[in-house]
Write a protein that holds these residues in place. Sequence first.
Motif, short mmCIF file in Angstrom:
data_model
loop_
_atom_site.label_atom_id
_atom_site.label_comp_id
_atom_site.label_asym_id
_atom_site.label_seq_id
_atom_site.Cartn_x
_atom_site.Cartn_y
_atom_site.Cartn_z
N ILE A 120 75.64 15.77 43.46
CA ILE A 120 75.86 17.17 43.11
C ILE A 120 76.33 17.25 41.66
N GLU A 121 75.70 18.17 40.90
CA GLU A 121 76.03 18.34 39.49
C GLU A 121 76.76 19.68 39.30
N PRO A 122 78.07 19.69 39.07
CA PRO A 122 78.76 20.94 38.74
C PRO A 122 78.20 21.54 37.46
N GLU A 123 78.06 22.87 37.45
CA GLU A 123 77.44 23.54 36.31
C GLU A 123 78.13 24.89 36.05
N PRO A 124 78.31 25.26 34.78
CA PRO A 124 78.98 26.52 34.46
C PRO A 124 78.35 27.72 35.17
N GLY A 125 79.22 28.51 35.80
CA GLY A 125 78.79 29.72 36.50
C GLY A 125 78.36 29.50 37.93
N MET A 126 78.03 28.25 38.29
CA MET A 126 77.56 27.97 39.65
C MET A 126 78.71 27.98 40.65
N HIS A 127 78.36 28.02 41.92
CA HIS A 127 79.37 27.94 42.99
C HIS A 127 80.19 26.67 42.85
N ILE A 128 79.53 25.56 42.60
CA ILE A 128 80.22 24.31 42.26
C ILE A 128 80.18 24.19 40.74
N GLU A 129 81.29 24.57 40.11
CA GLU A 129 81.36 24.69 38.65
C GLU A 129 82.22 23.62 38.01
N THR A 130 83.33 23.27 38.66
CA THR A 130 84.28 22.32 38.09
C THR A 130 84.20 20.98 38.82
N MET A 131 84.78 19.98 38.20
CA MET A 131 84.82 18.67 38.82
C MET A 131 85.63 18.70 40.12
#
Length: 415
Positions: A160-171
């Motif tokens: 899983i790659e956290p990405e700005p603005g996404m539901h999974i955003e931070t580490m």
Amino acid sequence: MPAIQLSYSTFGLTNLDFLDAIDAVDRAGYAGIEISFHRDQFNPFNIDDAYLDAVKQRLDARRVQACCVATASHFFDPHRPHEPSLMALEKAARMRRIDLVKRGIHVARKLGVNLVTFGSGFIRDDHVAHPEVNPRELLVDSIHECLREIRDDEDITLLIEPEPGMHIETMAQGLELLEQVGSEKFKLHIDICHAYCSETNYLEALRLAAPQARYLHISDAREGYNLKIVHDHAELAPDLDFASVLVHFPDTADFLLLDREHPIHFPLEAPTPARKARIEALLQRAGVTRDLQEVPYSSLYAGASPLDDEIFTYLISMPGLSYDVLERARPICGYLRGAKNAPLVDKMVANTLTGIVHFHEIPGEGTLDLAGSFRALEAGGFQGYGSVELYHHVEGWQKALDDSYRHLAAINGER
């Protein structure tokens, strides 16, 4: 051998034939290459096992190693990238993304690659309209469905790659998701640029997340003009120390920019007394003291400009809003950045937790401490490939390819 082996993503080479892209990365000196899905260059719905055999033969004939299969958030719809996601409300929509990830697993199996990566997707307006549905549960269920595609005896790990603005955003959100999924075949993919955008202390966040990370993306970034777009609502409390706010009024589809230097109303028609009172209340609540400007929405330039890539990348990262609202905001972003007028804002627009722009720059051309990032990751125990991902630099791919290697190889050599 350095702990971080340099790689390059084919997502930055989409103007080339895929086999030629392998040769280009090999000639540039990289140890690895990321195999990225692309609707034109490497489309898993179009390629067959015979073509994958040809790719494997080309890789075997070169020094460069295929290190990860990226299943392309931008794959399905170029105008609505990242959709549908693994947490789309409709099962059929989720299955389209699940099918794409499973095709990534098949490609990894055929090419002898042991990593397959994807992102969570965004909270969209339909999620907001259905608060009774838990998007995290949908995401976890979708990941479990993808994991069932991997045989017990296979060395393939999903990331899983956290990405700005996404539901999974931070580490931290990524690590929490790992716990919820609960599989040794599901780990973290760190994008150093994303960490710079999303983490208050990105170097410490990198160190802490490194033990669960199996793969990296690398690019540079710089500070921008942080701007949030939100619907007007009674509890709206703008924090202009964090970001300026573009308020959308759903009943009239016009916008108010809450900004200390440039407060602007973009009306479609003369505002009613009630709307004037609401605007004044929002200005006071935000602590804006400058006189409000009025720029008729119909006067804004809405055509193409050199800013299109920047503004498109910004708008698609904005969660919770419909694409129609985001498209309506596009001419305002162009006005602020000077699409056809003197710019009011001299930095790229950003939608991040830190004000750093999520726009992948060539390593060495931004303000990210890449050497410090490498040290933090190594201190946390990371070992593996780090792929340069420069999809904003496809037209100048040769310069991006060579300059990135030159800069990053020097960092690896200095330490």
